[in-house]
Motif scaffolding. Structure first.
Motif, PDB file in Angstrom:
ATOM      1  N   LYS A  74       0.827  -1.212   0.000  1.00 51.49           N
ATOM      2  CA  LYS A  74       0.000   0.000   0.000  1.00 51.49           C
ATOM      3  C   LYS A  74       0.859   1.260   0.000  1.00 51.49           C
ATOM      4  CE  LYS A  74      -3.836  -2.092   2.550  1.00 51.49           C
ATOM      5  NZ  LYS A  74      -4.563  -2.080   3.834  1.00 51.49           N
ATOM      6  N   LEU A  75       2.045   1.169   0.593  1.00 47.97           N
ATOM      7  CA  LEU A  75       2.971   2.300   0.598  1.00 47.97           C
ATOM      8  C   LEU A  75       3.737   2.388  -0.720  1.00 47.97           C
ATOM      9  CD1 LEU A  75       4.658   4.549   2.055  1.00 47.97           C
ATOM     10  CD2 LEU A  75       6.209   2.702   2.721  1.00 47.97           C
ATOM     11  N   LEU A  76       4.284   1.247  -1.161  1.00 44.48           N
ATOM     12  CA  LEU A  76       5.173   1.247  -2.327  1.00 44.48           C
ATOM     13  C   LEU A  76       4.463   1.497  -3.643  1.00 44.48           C
ATOM     14  CD1 LEU A  76       7.647  -1.690  -1.591  1.00 44.48           C
ATOM     15  CD2 LEU A  76       8.046   0.771  -1.361  1.00 44.48           C
ATOM     16  N   ASP A  77       3.251   0.947  -3.834  1.00 41.24           N
ATOM     17  CA  ASP A  77       2.581   1.057  -5.132  1.00 41.24           C
ATOM     18  C   ASP A  77       2.328   2.506  -5.542  1.00 41.24           C
ATOM     19  OD1 ASP A  77       1.352  -0.244  -7.485  1.00 41.24           O
ATOM     20  OD2 ASP A  77      -0.464   0.681  -6.676  1.00 41.24           O
ATOM     21  N   PRO A  78       1.664   3.327  -4.713  1.00 41.61           N
ATOM     22  CA  PRO A  78       1.475   4.721  -5.143  1.00 41.61           C
ATOM     23  C   PRO A  78       2.791   5.493  -5.227  1.00 41.61           C
ATOM     24  CG  PRO A  78       0.521   4.376  -2.954  1.00 41.61           C
ATOM     25  CD  PRO A  78       0.970   3.044  -3.464  1.00 41.61           C
ATOM     26  N   LEU A  79       3.752   5.136  -4.360  1.00 42.55           N
ATOM     27  CA  LEU A  79       5.061   5.787  -4.422  1.00 42.55           C
ATOM     28  C   LEU A  79       5.739   5.487  -5.756  1.00 42.55           C
ATOM     29  CD1 LEU A  79       7.359   7.364  -3.025  1.00 42.55           C
ATOM     30  CD2 LEU A  79       8.168   5.170  -2.138  1.00 42.55           C
ATOM     31  N   ALA A  80       5.707   4.226  -6.171  1.00 42.69           N
ATOM     32  CA  ALA A  80       6.307   3.830  -7.448  1.00 42.69           C
ATOM     33  C   ALA A  80       5.650   4.563  -8.613  1.00 42.69           C
ATOM     34  CB  ALA A  80       6.189   2.316  -7.637  1.00 42.69           C
ATOM     35  N   ASP A  81       4.321   4.655  -8.586  1.00 43.91           N
ATOM     36  CA  ASP A  81       3.598   5.351  -9.658  1.00 43.91           C
ATOM     37  C   ASP A  81       4.033   6.806  -9.752  1.00 43.91           C
ATOM     38  OD1 ASP A  81       2.225   2.978  -9.910  1.00 43.91           O
ATOM     39  OD2 ASP A  81       0.426   3.702  -8.876  1.00 43.91           O
ATOM     40  N   LYS A  82       4.080   7.464  -8.599  1.00 42.60           N
ATOM     41  CA  LYS A  82       4.416   8.887  -8.580  1.00 42.60           C
ATOM     42  C   LYS A  82       5.876   9.121  -8.964  1.00 42.60           C
ATOM     43  CE  LYS A  82       0.694   9.874  -5.409  1.00 42.60           C
ATOM     44  NZ  LYS A  82      -0.073   8.875  -6.140  1.00 42.60           N
ATOM     45  N   LEU A  83       6.784   8.264  -8.498  1.00 41.57           N
ATOM     46  CA  LEU A  83       8.193   8.405  -8.875  1.00 41.57           C
ATOM     47  C   LEU A  83       8.374   8.228 -10.382  1.00 41.57           C
ATOM     48  CD1 LEU A  83      10.032   6.417  -6.058  1.00 41.57           C
ATOM     49  CD2 LEU A  83      10.170   8.873  -6.498  1.00 41.57           C
ATOM     50  N   LEU A  84       7.722   7.228 -10.941  1.00 42.95           N
ATOM     51  CA  LEU A  84       7.852   6.952 -12.369  1.00 42.95           C
ATOM     52  C   LEU A  84       7.364   8.134 -13.202  1.00 42.95           C
ATOM     53  CD1 LEU A  84       8.505   4.925 -14.663  1.00 42.95           C
ATOM     54  CD2 LEU A  84       6.146   4.107 -14.438  1.00 42.95           C
ATOM     55  N   VAL A  85       6.155   8.580 -12.944  1.00 43.29           N
ATOM     56  CA  VAL A  85       5.576   9.667 -13.739  1.00 43.29           C
ATOM     57  C   VAL A  85       6.328  10.977 -13.503  1.00 43.29           C
ATOM     58  CG1 VAL A  85       3.505  11.093 -14.047  1.00 43.29           C
ATOM     59  CG2 VAL A  85       3.308   8.601 -13.962  1.00 43.29           C
ATOM     60  N   THR A  86       6.626  11.294 -12.246  1.00 50.29           N
ATOM     61  CA  THR A  86       7.314  12.549 -11.938  1.00 50.29           C
ATOM     62  C   THR A  86       8.694  12.594 -12.579  1.00 50.29           C
ATOM     63  OG1 THR A  86       6.114  12.787  -9.851  1.00 50.29           O
ATOM     64  CG2 THR A  86       8.155  14.029 -10.063  1.00 50.29           C
ATOM     65  N   ALA A  87       9.463  11.526 -12.447  1.00 49.43           N
ATOM     66  CA  ALA A  87      10.818  11.505 -13.016  1.00 49.43           C
ATOM     67  C   ALA A  87      10.789  11.692 -14.526  1.00 49.43           C
ATOM     68  CB  ALA A  87      11.506  10.189 -12.652  1.00 49.43           C
ATOM     69  N   VAL A  88       9.870  11.025 -15.194  1.00 50.42           N
ATOM     70  CA  VAL A  88       9.814  11.136 -16.654  1.00 50.42           C
ATOM     71  C   VAL A  88       9.313  12.530 -17.064  1.00 50.42           C
ATOM     72  CG1 VAL A  88       8.808  10.195 -18.771  1.00 50.42           C
ATOM     73  CG2 VAL A  88       9.600   8.655 -16.989  1.00 50.42           C
ATOM     74  N   LEU A  89       8.327  13.058 -16.345  1.00 49.00           N
ATOM     75  CA  LEU A  89       7.852  14.408 -16.673  1.00 49.00           C
ATOM     76  C   LEU A  89       8.963  15.438 -16.521  1.00 49.00           C
ATOM     77  CD1 LEU A  89       4.301  14.477 -15.006  1.00 49.00           C
ATOM     78  CD2 LEU A  89       4.826  14.353 -17.453  1.00 49.00           C
ATOM     79  N   VAL A  90       9.709  15.364 -15.426  1.00 45.54           N
ATOM     80  CA  VAL A  90      10.808  16.310 -15.200  1.00 45.54           C
ATOM     81  C   VAL A  90      11.870  16.139 -16.288  1.00 45.54           C
ATOM     82  CG1 VAL A  90      12.698  16.927 -13.620  1.00 45.54           C
ATOM     83  CG2 VAL A  90      10.386  16.554 -12.729  1.00 45.54           C
ATOM     84  N   SER A  91      12.159  14.904 -16.661  1.00 49.91           N
ATOM     85  CA  SER A  91      13.128  14.647 -17.740  1.00 49.91           C
ATOM     86  C   SER A  91      12.638  15.225 -19.062  1.00 49.91           C
ATOM     87  CB  SER A  91      13.368  13.143 -17.891  1.00 49.91           C
ATOM     88  OG  SER A  91      13.909  12.600 -16.714  1.00 49.91           O
ATOM     89  N   LEU A  92      11.356  15.066 -19.355  1.00 52.61           N
ATOM     90  CA  LEU A  92      10.801  15.597 -20.597  1.00 52.61           C
ATOM     91  C   LEU A  92      10.850  17.128 -20.620  1.00 52.61           C
ATOM     92  CD1 LEU A  92       7.794  13.157 -21.054  1.00 52.61           C
ATOM     93  CD2 LEU A  92       9.779  13.361 -22.580  1.00 52.61           C
TER      94      LEU A  92
END
Length: 192
Positions: A74-92
């Motif tokens: 429950k902790l890791l799943d939303p964290l993983a989602d947010k890290l993935l999307v945020t990192a790629v958005l910032v990179s873009l």
């Protein structure tokens, strides 16, 4: 650690790998077809992103089917989602492929809804993902993939699908955030 949590951890570990391929120049010549151009880095990053994004549904399915739902998950799943999307958005944004305001809108909504979930949890209320939230995720992933692959194949049709998808993702993101707050406004207490 169960299988669902290992898949979620794999998604987290793929984030820096994706960023590496997006932000490090391997000095390989790009692939060019008429007006379309893409680097090998972008292709690899896009493929890894697609794999990582697809694991979000997979880990949830496995956890529910095999009754492997844990507090760690429950902790890791939303964290993983947010890290993935945020990192790629910032990179873009760094690559000049996405307007910063769209990334800020999407990331801000994620912080706001996470805060709302925390308040609801403190009140004993579980704030489940809504249908709009799932549409938001699909719209964001679609836009990110279109941006990662330089609008392929729509470049050949002179259709700015990546830009259109980015705007749609931003609009659905805003709308779903408003929806979460409107439906749970009673939980937020204001002191005078």
């Amino acid at each position: 650690m169960n299988l669902a949590n290992r898949i979620t951890l794999a998604r987290i570990f793929l984030v820096p790998v994706i960023m590496f391929f997006l932000l490090v120049n391997l000095d390989l010549p790009p692939i060019r077809i008429e007006q379309f151009s893409i680097t090998y880095n972008q292709i690899v990053a896009a493929l890894i992103f697609i794999v990582a994004a697809s694991t979000d549904s997979l880990d949830g399915y496995i956890a529910r089917k095999h009754k492997l739902i844990t507090n760690l998950g429950k902790l890791l799943d939303p964290l993983a989602d947010k890290l993935l999307v945020t990192a790629v958005l910032v990179s873009l944004v760094d690559m000049g492929k996405l307007d910063a305001w769209i990334a800020i809108v999407i990331i801000s909504r994620e912080f706001a809804v996470t805060g709302l979930r925390s308040i609801c949890a403190a009140e004993g209320i579980v704030l489940a993902a809504s249908k709009l939230g799932k549409w938001k995720t699909a719209a964001q992933i679609t836009a990110i993939i279109a941006l990662l692959i330089n609008n392929f194949p729509f470049t050949f049709l002179n259709v700015p699908f990546d830009l259109i998808a980015s705007w749609i993702a931003a609009i659905i993101t805003i709308y779903s955030g408003i929806d979460y707050f409107a439906k749970n406004w009673h939980v937020i207490q204001f002191d005078n």
